[in-house]
Design an enzyme around this catalytic site. Structure first.
Site, PDB file in Angstrom:
ATOM      1  N   TYR A 108       2.063   0.769   7.071  1.00 36.18           N
ATOM      2  CA  TYR A 108       1.381   0.507   8.428  1.00 36.18           C
ATOM      3  C   TYR A 108      -0.095   0.722   7.812  1.00 36.18           C
ATOM      4  CZ  TYR A 108       5.820   1.630  10.756  1.00 36.18           C
ATOM      5  OH  TYR A 108       7.057   1.273  11.099  1.00 36.18           O
ATOM      6  N   ILE A 170       2.015  -7.598  -7.872  1.00 35.35           N
ATOM      7  CA  ILE A 170       2.286  -8.279  -6.559  1.00 35.35           C
ATOM      8  C   ILE A 170       3.294  -7.685  -5.785  1.00 35.35           C
ATOM      9  CG2 ILE A 170       2.942 -10.518  -5.918  1.00 35.35           C
ATOM     10  CD1 ILE A 170       2.172 -11.833  -8.335  1.00 35.35           C
ATOM     11  N   ASP A 260       1.991   2.621 -12.648  1.00 37.19           N
ATOM     12  CA  ASP A 260       0.779   2.910 -12.764  1.00 37.19           C
ATOM     13  C   ASP A 260       0.630   3.811 -13.835  1.00 37.19           C
ATOM     14  OD1 ASP A 260       0.679   1.233 -10.560  1.00 37.19           O
ATOM     15  OD2 ASP A 260       1.206   3.184  -9.190  1.00 37.19           O
ATOM     16  N   ASP A 296       3.838   9.975  -6.213  1.00 37.20           N
ATOM     17  CA  ASP A 296       3.508   8.903  -7.226  1.00 37.20           C
ATOM     18  C   ASP A 296       2.538   9.382  -8.710  1.00 37.20           C
ATOM     19  OD1 ASP A 296       4.348   7.456  -5.511  1.00 37.20           O
ATOM     20  OD2 ASP A 296       2.773   5.772  -5.606  1.00 37.20           O
TER      21      ASP A 296
HETATM   22  O1  KDG Z   1       2.527   1.097  -7.624  1.00 33.59           O
HETATM   23  C1  KDG Z   1       3.039   1.917  -6.559  1.00 33.59           C
HETATM   24  C2  KDG Z   1       2.339   1.660  -5.631  1.00 33.59           C
HETATM   25  O2  KDG Z   1       2.978   0.400  -4.987  1.00 33.59           O
HETATM   26  C3  KDG Z   1       2.396   2.639  -4.195  1.00 33.59           C
HETATM   27  O3  KDG Z   1       1.865   3.664  -4.579  1.00 33.59           O
HETATM   28  C4  KDG Z   1       1.875   2.223  -2.956  1.00 33.59           C
HETATM   29  O4  KDG Z   1      -0.107   1.289  -3.708  1.00 33.59           O
HETATM   30  C5  KDG Z   1       0.876   1.107  -3.138  1.00 33.59           C
HETATM   31  C6  KDG Z   1       0.987  -0.207  -2.457  1.00 33.59           C
HETATM   32  O5  KDG Z   1       0.289  -0.833  -1.977  1.00 33.59           O
HETATM   33  O6  KDG Z   1       2.059  -0.757  -2.579  1.00 33.59           O
END
Ligand code: KDG
Length: 321
Positions: A108, A170, A260, A296
């Protein structure tokens, strides 16, 4: 201010389901702060690098929460704007549904504070003074103004000799493969370090094999390429060298954030002049640690955590032998 790394992106409030299955039946969620670039910046900070963060957050409890997390992790937040006109992006993590063993994300975030990042948020000196500018494919996917801000920041970094790292990341829930390709290819041409994975490389170059992906990216001008291979580990390449390391076997609680963490461990090693092998080992260790907890960034390791983890892995290998 002397910064080692600057990055820019959205920090979302993550609501991580405490139980498996369709969200309609989930009663409890854990609240976390999340976002690929923020997790990377926190990872770098825990590994001793001074990291600056560019974003916009909402002017409410969620914005305050995110700011407090970024501050408490030692990031420079002088370029975090509080935007009174927009809500913060949030997202939900649905676990083991619809595909067992996988999580899915429900965003969202349209019109969020961070989607309003614009070229006005890019202070050239802030980027020029850093050693590295890091970006992922998520920020340019958020809006046209974000995309313009990304190009402005990359141009400043490129023309002033600041190294650039890009993790393709992506997210097809944010844009189409075609749009991603159109935007990311010109960005990758400015990058010194590129991190990617098979699915992204297929969209960008129509290639799935790590050696072929690396060849393509190196021909665009990058010095180092890392290909994240999930459960198979990762491979890294320069024009002269190639290395590959397997992933570590750990109990998985929440896979989101592994990429990450890998990026932080891998890039921290490169910035410290370590070999590709070591960079892969540390990147894989950081990724492994992060997936053992919910959220995360929480288990982003320090050097001490990495040493302990790797020592334990070596011992386990000896015992198994
Ligand atoms: O790499 C992890 C991210 O995908 C997650 O923390 C959420 O940043 C995010 C996203 O935009 O998907």
């Amino acid at each position: 201010m002397e910064l080692d790394v600057v990055t820019m992106g959205e920090v979302l409030v993550q609501f991580n389901a405490c139980t498996n299955g369709p969200l309609r039946h989930v009663v409890y969620f854990e609240k976390h702060a999340a976002g690929a670039e923020a997790s990377f910046a926190i990872g770098m900070s825990r590994l001793g690098f001074k990291a600056g963060f560019i974003t916009r957050v909402s002017n409410d409890e969620f914005g305050k929460y995110i700011l407090s997390v970024l501050r408490s992790e030692g990031l420079d937040v002088s370029r975090v704007k509080v935007d009174p006109e927009a809500p913060n992006g949030i997202y939900f993590i649905q676990r083991n549904y619809p595909i067992p063993g996988r999580s899915s994300v429900i965003y969202y975030r349209r019109g969020s504070a961070a989607s309003r990042i614009s070229t006005d948020d890019i202070d050239p000196d802030y980027i020029r003074e850093a050693k590295l500018f890091h970006l992922t494919g998520i920020t340019p996917a958020l809006s046209k103004s974000c995309r313009d801000a990304c190009f402005k920041a990359l141009d400043i970094a490129h023309s002033s000799g600041v190294k650039i790292s890009i993790d393709t990341n992506i997210r097809l829930k944010l844009w189409s493969g075609e749009e991603a390709k159109r935007t990311l290819i010109p960005m990758l041409k400015k990058a010194d370090i590129v991190l990617t994975e098979r699915e992204d490389a297929e969209i960008l170059f129509g290639k799935k094999e790590p050696d072929e992906i690396a060849e393509e990216v190196l021909s665009m001008g990058a010095e180092v390429v890392a290909v994240k291979l999930g459960a198979e580990g990762a491979a890294a390449y320069t024009g002269k060298e190639k290395a590959r390391r397997p992933a570590y076997n750990v109990p998985i609680v929440d896979v989101i954030g592994a990429g990450d963490a890998f990026a932080a461990g891998f890039i921290a090693c490169l910035m410290n002049g370590k070999s590709l092998q070591e960079a892969l080992e540390v990147g894989n260790a950081a990724g492994a640690l992060v997936v053992t907890v919910r959220g995360d960034y929480e288990n982003m390791p320090s050097w001490e955590d990495i040493e302990k983890f790797l020592a334990a892995q070596r011992k386990e290998t000896v015992i198994l032998r």
